[in-house]
Scaffold this active site. Sequence first.
Site, PDB file in Angstrom:
ATOM      1  N   CYS A 141       0.817  -1.229   0.000  1.00 38.22           N
ATOM      2  CA  CYS A 141       0.000   0.000   0.000  1.00 38.22           C
ATOM      3  C   CYS A 141       0.845   1.272   0.000  1.00 38.22           C
ATOM      4  O   CYS A 141       0.345   2.349  -0.318  1.00 38.22           O
ATOM      5  CB  CYS A 141      -0.942   0.003   1.191  1.00 38.22           C
ATOM      6  SG  CYS A 141      -2.122  -1.353   1.139  1.00 38.22           S
ATOM      7  N   HIS A 145      -3.198   7.496   2.183  1.00 35.00           N
ATOM      8  CA  HIS A 145      -3.599   6.178   1.678  1.00 35.00           C
ATOM      9  C   HIS A 145      -5.021   5.921   2.152  1.00 35.00           C
ATOM     10  O   HIS A 145      -5.336   6.105   3.330  1.00 35.00           O
ATOM     11  CB  HIS A 145      -2.637   5.123   2.231  1.00 35.00           C
ATOM     12  CG  HIS A 145      -3.093   3.721   1.978  1.00 35.00           C
ATOM     13  ND1 HIS A 145      -3.528   3.300   0.741  1.00 35.00           N
ATOM     14  CD2 HIS A 145      -3.200   2.649   2.805  1.00 35.00           C
ATOM     15  CE1 HIS A 145      -3.875   2.030   0.817  1.00 35.00           C
ATOM     16  NE2 HIS A 145      -3.695   1.616   2.052  1.00 35.00           N
ATOM     17  N   ASN A 177      -9.923   0.374  -0.495  1.00 33.36           N
ATOM     18  CA  ASN A 177      -8.457   0.362  -0.427  1.00 33.36           C
ATOM     19  C   ASN A 177      -7.920  -0.238  -1.731  1.00 33.36           C
ATOM     20  O   ASN A 177      -8.079  -1.431  -1.975  1.00 33.36           O
ATOM     21  CB  ASN A 177      -8.036  -0.469   0.781  1.00 33.36           C
ATOM     22  CG  ASN A 177      -6.533  -0.490   0.986  1.00 33.36           C
ATOM     23  OD1 ASN A 177      -5.770  -0.107   0.094  1.00 33.36           O
ATOM     24  ND2 ASN A 177      -6.099  -0.952   2.144  1.00 33.36           N
TER      25      ASN A 177
END
Length: 325
Positions: A115, A252, A282
Amino acid sequence: MSVRRSVIVGCGSYLPQKVLTNHDLAKLVDTSDEWIVERTGIRTRHIAAEGEFTSHLATKAAQRALQAAGLKAGDVDLIVLGTTTPDETFPATATRVQEQLGMTRGVAFDVQAVCSGFIFSLAVADNFLRLGQAETALVIGAETFSRILDWSDRSTCVLFGDGAGAVVLRAEQATGTSQDRGVLTTKLHSDGRQHDLLYASGGVSSTKTAGVVRMDGPKVFKHAVEKLADVVHESLADAGLGASDVNWVVPHQANRRILAGVSKKLGIEDDKVIVTVDHHANTSAASVPLALTEAVQDGRIKPDDIVVLEAMGGGFSWGAAVVRM
Ligand code: UT7
């Protein structure tokens, strides 16, 4: 003092057509729209079509970023692509993008930081540009994370989606102060001791399979809030700036509650935080450039704004960048 800086001259993003809602997921696993919205802020996510690969999403985002920058693929001499879901085990997905863009020079390679992939890729490209090893870079975060989900595990399958985002960086001469446009600093970290909290249950060398996402959500959550607040502090201090100088935070997009926890710790108002997790969930390395592109396109982020980009993921890996737009 004259220095080189990497200036963001264009952003672009792409989300696959198919949308999966929380209600759709409630038909697959024991979950509900209420639980997902309350615990994460996520309402929908996009899922790549059969035959649509990470490189295809990345190429579309890159083409839009180039168009926004008024540049052509032939102007680019570096592609750094953050991804955990490459088209193939080799070669680098970045080289597939290079070919799809029609770019016949320069260098293209992938960065694996899950990520945090976009922040790590941005840092790598920034270093190339500042050292004079490239002039114009495409930095891309692109994922088909839906392909490594366990669709029977409600604790992970509701959290992720597919997508891509890209920025074009151009080297420009600057003064070396925080008044410069461009990437003012990047700070990266990793800690391999935290492997078991977030990983894929397979790999080329260990199982000869890709594996699926395994995560201890609550523990990752706690680490994320702490580490992200710390690395934003560290990067602002390195840029000679404070929290009050920040116009926008582009985090993020993992969980709305993590975003709120980090901004509270930093003393940055919630209305300065770009939130897009509700409509794409996500998307791992794609989430920061997806959120950045949306806020640039809708006019919230303006030239000269100080923007903090931050992300945390498996490894653990985490990092932040301070950019003057
Ligand atoms: O991008 C990489 C970084 N990743 C992240 O940042 C993710 C970080 N973690 C999180 O976002 C959150 O921890 C989650 C969203 C994964 C979970 O939220 P939570 O508030 O930490 O919930 P929990 O895991 O403590 O679970 C609470 C309850 C549990 O039931 P019991 O044991 O209390 O009876 C879970 O089994 O919620 C249950 N649960 C669900 N219920 C309905 C877990 N997933 C679901 C679900 N639907 N999808």
